[in-house]
Design an enzyme around this catalytic site. Structure first.
Site, short mmCIF file in Angstrom:
data_model
loop_
_atom_site.label_atom_id
_atom_site.label_comp_id
_atom_site.label_asym_id
_atom_site.label_seq_id
_atom_site.Cartn_x
_atom_site.Cartn_y
_atom_site.Cartn_z
N ARG A 48 74.53 -6.31 36.81
CA ARG A 48 73.54 -5.67 36.12
C ARG A 48 72.60 -4.74 37.03
O ARG A 48 72.67 -4.83 38.28
CB ARG A 48 72.53 -6.86 35.74
CG ARG A 48 71.41 -6.21 34.70
CD ARG A 48 70.59 -7.49 34.22
NE ARG A 48 69.78 -7.86 35.25
CZ ARG A 48 69.00 -9.04 35.15
NH1 ARG A 48 69.01 -10.02 34.02
NH2 ARG A 48 68.33 -9.32 36.05
N ARG A 66 45.25 14.78 46.98
CA ARG A 66 43.98 15.22 46.03
C ARG A 66 43.50 13.91 45.15
O ARG A 66 42.43 13.85 45.00
CB ARG A 66 44.52 16.26 45.26
CG ARG A 66 44.78 17.61 45.99
CD ARG A 66 45.00 18.80 45.07
NE ARG A 66 44.23 19.06 43.76
CZ ARG A 66 44.40 19.50 42.71
NH1 ARG A 66 45.71 19.89 42.55
NH2 ARG A 66 43.41 19.59 41.73
N TYR A 67 44.47 13.21 44.72
CA TYR A 67 44.22 12.05 44.03
C TYR A 67 45.63 11.16 43.68
O TYR A 67 46.61 11.80 44.29
CB TYR A 67 43.72 12.16 42.84
CG TYR A 67 44.17 13.40 41.91
CD1 TYR A 67 45.32 13.01 40.96
CD2 TYR A 67 43.83 14.71 41.78
CE1 TYR A 67 45.87 14.03 40.22
CE2 TYR A 67 44.13 16.00 40.85
CZ TYR A 67 45.25 15.35 40.23
OH TYR A 67 45.84 16.23 39.54
N HIS A 69 58.90 11.98 35.54
CA HIS A 69 58.14 10.66 35.54
C HIS A 69 59.03 9.62 35.78
O HIS A 69 59.13 8.66 34.95
CB HIS A 69 57.59 10.37 34.03
CG HIS A 69 56.55 11.71 33.74
ND1 HIS A 69 55.19 11.55 34.48
CD2 HIS A 69 56.44 12.34 32.71
CE1 HIS A 69 54.47 12.51 33.84
NE2 HIS A 69 55.24 13.04 33.01
N GLU A 121 58.66 21.54 39.99
CA GLU A 121 57.65 21.14 40.78
C GLU A 121 58.31 21.06 42.25
O GLU A 121 57.35 21.30 43.11
CB GLU A 121 57.12 19.81 40.42
CG GLU A 121 56.42 19.77 39.15
CD GLU A 121 54.84 20.11 39.30
OE1 GLU A 121 54.61 20.38 40.59
OE2 GLU A 121 54.03 20.45 38.13
N ARG A 135 67.48 -2.35 23.50
CA ARG A 135 68.55 -1.67 23.67
C ARG A 135 69.02 -0.79 22.55
O ARG A 135 69.53 0.34 22.79
CB ARG A 135 69.68 -2.70 24.23
CG ARG A 135 70.71 -1.93 25.16
CD ARG A 135 71.47 -2.78 25.99
NE ARG A 135 70.46 -3.22 26.98
CZ ARG A 135 70.20 -2.83 28.04
NH1 ARG A 135 70.80 -1.87 28.42
NH2 ARG A 135 69.30 -3.43 29.02
N LYS A 171 38.17 -3.63 73.59
CA LYS A 171 37.23 -4.45 73.23
C LYS A 171 35.87 -3.98 74.06
O LYS A 171 34.64 -3.97 73.52
CB LYS A 171 37.37 -5.92 73.70
CG LYS A 171 35.88 -7.01 73.57
CD LYS A 171 36.45 -8.34 74.01
CE LYS A 171 35.29 -9.27 73.80
NZ LYS A 171 35.52 -10.55 74.12
N ASP A 199 56.52 -6.30 76.12
CA ASP A 199 55.55 -6.05 77.04
C ASP A 199 54.35 -7.17 76.80
O ASP A 199 53.86 -7.40 75.78
CB ASP A 199 54.81 -4.59 76.89
CG ASP A 199 53.98 -4.04 78.05
OD1 ASP A 199 53.57 -5.01 78.67
OD2 ASP A 199 54.12 -2.91 78.28
N ILE A 200 54.13 -7.68 77.83
CA ILE A 200 52.88 -8.79 77.93
C ILE A 200 51.43 -8.35 78.44
O ILE A 200 50.60 -8.37 77.49
CB ILE A 200 53.33 -9.94 78.53
CG1 ILE A 200 54.71 -10.75 78.10
CG2 ILE A 200 52.26 -11.09 78.56
CD1 ILE A 200 54.65 -10.85 76.61
#
Length: 413
Positions: free
Chosen positions: A409, A116-117, A174, A226, A336, A36, A24-25
């Site tokens: 790896r 919440r954080y 974690h 959880e 390791r 604006k 769309d132009i």
């Protein structure tokens, strides 16, 4: 104002010419002009706002504050549209080179909700979505509001579960696996995954790559969890899980589909293709037998599971597996040797004996491997490629352990 459906046209698999035709132009120009001039013009770019328009008409029009918000939405709308067009051009229609990596990276993310954080209480955070589904737009069927850490662990868990084609359960804490297992049914997979490290699984996040059965739900309801996320839930499964008031129950259809990963760094970002176990070395048919007797088909399947499961472990990663389940995981160590010690310690003497080991990167010295062979592993898969490969091969040979080089790896940070 509704713009031409460019993104929908691209998603439909239309030809390049058809996609270009749907750029769309005039529409974006009119939207931007109206935005604006928001002091005197109200611009509407979303059908979700039609109700507000009708209400405003009845009330005598939009006030300036509302027009400012509509203008902000309009500029967001045209910006997202331009990003979609520009991304399509650089991704394949007119790439700058043959690297497969675009010269321009843009994404239009919309804030879904304020959390919440973040990782810690002093870090403000929010969830943003791209409009393409996935975990960010998963349906929450029960439980407390998702936290920042819930999202990061759930993302890692889904990825780990969907690394496997078989029914699989991954338990994450974690961002590292407490247990990963495959089985003929998800309830059995969960029992095996949980048995890997029950202590760490307490308060973990569970991902399942098949619908959750009532039997699995009954098992999970007995353990503090959880989050549980799955593509679907059998009738009655959510009700069983809901016995626990706070467990977050998510439905996220389909496998994780992100093709690239973007990692922010100071002043920019790093982009890489997502590791989906797509390398040649992820197929055991391409492995090289470095030493020892070739494994049987069943034994090779066990080693292949260990190799795939190790992809989900933070480097340096060592994973021990037996009967389609992780039994010892050594993760996130800066050498390791310590990862090998941790994997063996967590497995225990009985489970380590006869297990199949995988290392996400080569053994730079024989010492890490020797810890595994002393524990009685049956076979090990590792990339190979160390300047001391011959010493490592000799250590495996001396211990009578089969070792395969994968040539691939799987560092994960």
């Amino acid at each position: 104002m509704n713009l031409y459906p460019f993104k929908e046209t691209v998603a439909s698999g239309a030809s390049d010419d058809e996609c270009v035709e749907q750029i769309d132009i005039g529409g974006p120009s009119m939207v931007r002009a109206a935005a604006k001039n928001h002091p005197s013009v109200a611009v509407v770019t979303s059908p979700e706002r039609y109700g507000d328009v009708l209400a405003a008409v009845k009330a005598g029009g939009f006030d300036l504050t509302a027009r400012k918000r509509l203008a902000a939405e309009a500029f967001q709308h045209t910006a997202a549209y331009d990003v979609a067009v520009a991304s399509w051009f650089v991704d394949g229609y007119a790439p700058a080179d043959d690297s497969g990596l675009p010269e321009f990276v843009g994404d239009a993310l919309t804030r879904k909700n304020v959390l919440r954080y973040g990782e810690n209480p002093h870090q403000p955070a929010a969830l943003y979505t791209s409009g393409t589904g996935g975990l960010a737009e998963a349906e929450q069927l029960h439980g407390k509001e998702m936290s920042y850490n819930n999202y990061t662990d759930t993302d890692a868990a889904r990825r780990a579960a969907y690394d496997h084609a078989e029914p699989c359960v991954a338990i994450i804490k974690h961002a590292n696996p407490c247990g990963i297992a495959i089985a003929d049914d998800v309830a059995e997979a969960h029992r095996k995954a949980h048995a890997c490290d029950p202590l760490s699984a307490f308060g973990g996040v569970i991902a399942v790559n098949r619908p959750v059965t009532v039997e699995l739900a009954e098992q999970v309801a007995e353990i503090f969890t959880e989050v549980i996320v799955a593509p679907a839930y059998e009738d009655g499964a959510v009700e069983v899980l809901a016995r626990k008031k706070n467990i977050r129950v998510l439905r996220a259809p389909g496998a994780p589909a992100t093709t690239v990963e973007v990692k922010a760094i100071d002043g920019g970002a790093l982009l890489q293709v997502t590791d989906r176990l797509q390398a040649e070395g992820d197929d055991p048919a391409n492995w090289t037998l470095a030493t020892g007797d070739a494994l049987s088909e069943a034994e090779l399947k066990e080693l292949a599971f260990a190799w795939k499961a190790s992809r989900a472990v933070k480097s340096n990663a060592i994973l021990l597996a037996k009967d389609g389940a992780s039994v010892g995981v050594g993760m996130g160590q800066v050498n390791r040797v310590d990862s090998a010690k941790l994997a063996v310690e967590r497995a225990g003497e009985e489970r380590a004996a006869g297990s199949y080991a995988a290392s996400d990167a080569f053994f730079p010295f024989p010492d890490g491997l020797e810890i595994l062979t002393a524990a009685g592993i049956k076979a090990v898969a590792q990339p190979g490629g160390s300047v001391r490969d011959e010493l490592v091969i000799e250590a495996a040979k001396k211990a009578g352990v089969t070792m395969y080089f994968t040539g691939t790896r799987h560092f994960f940070h």
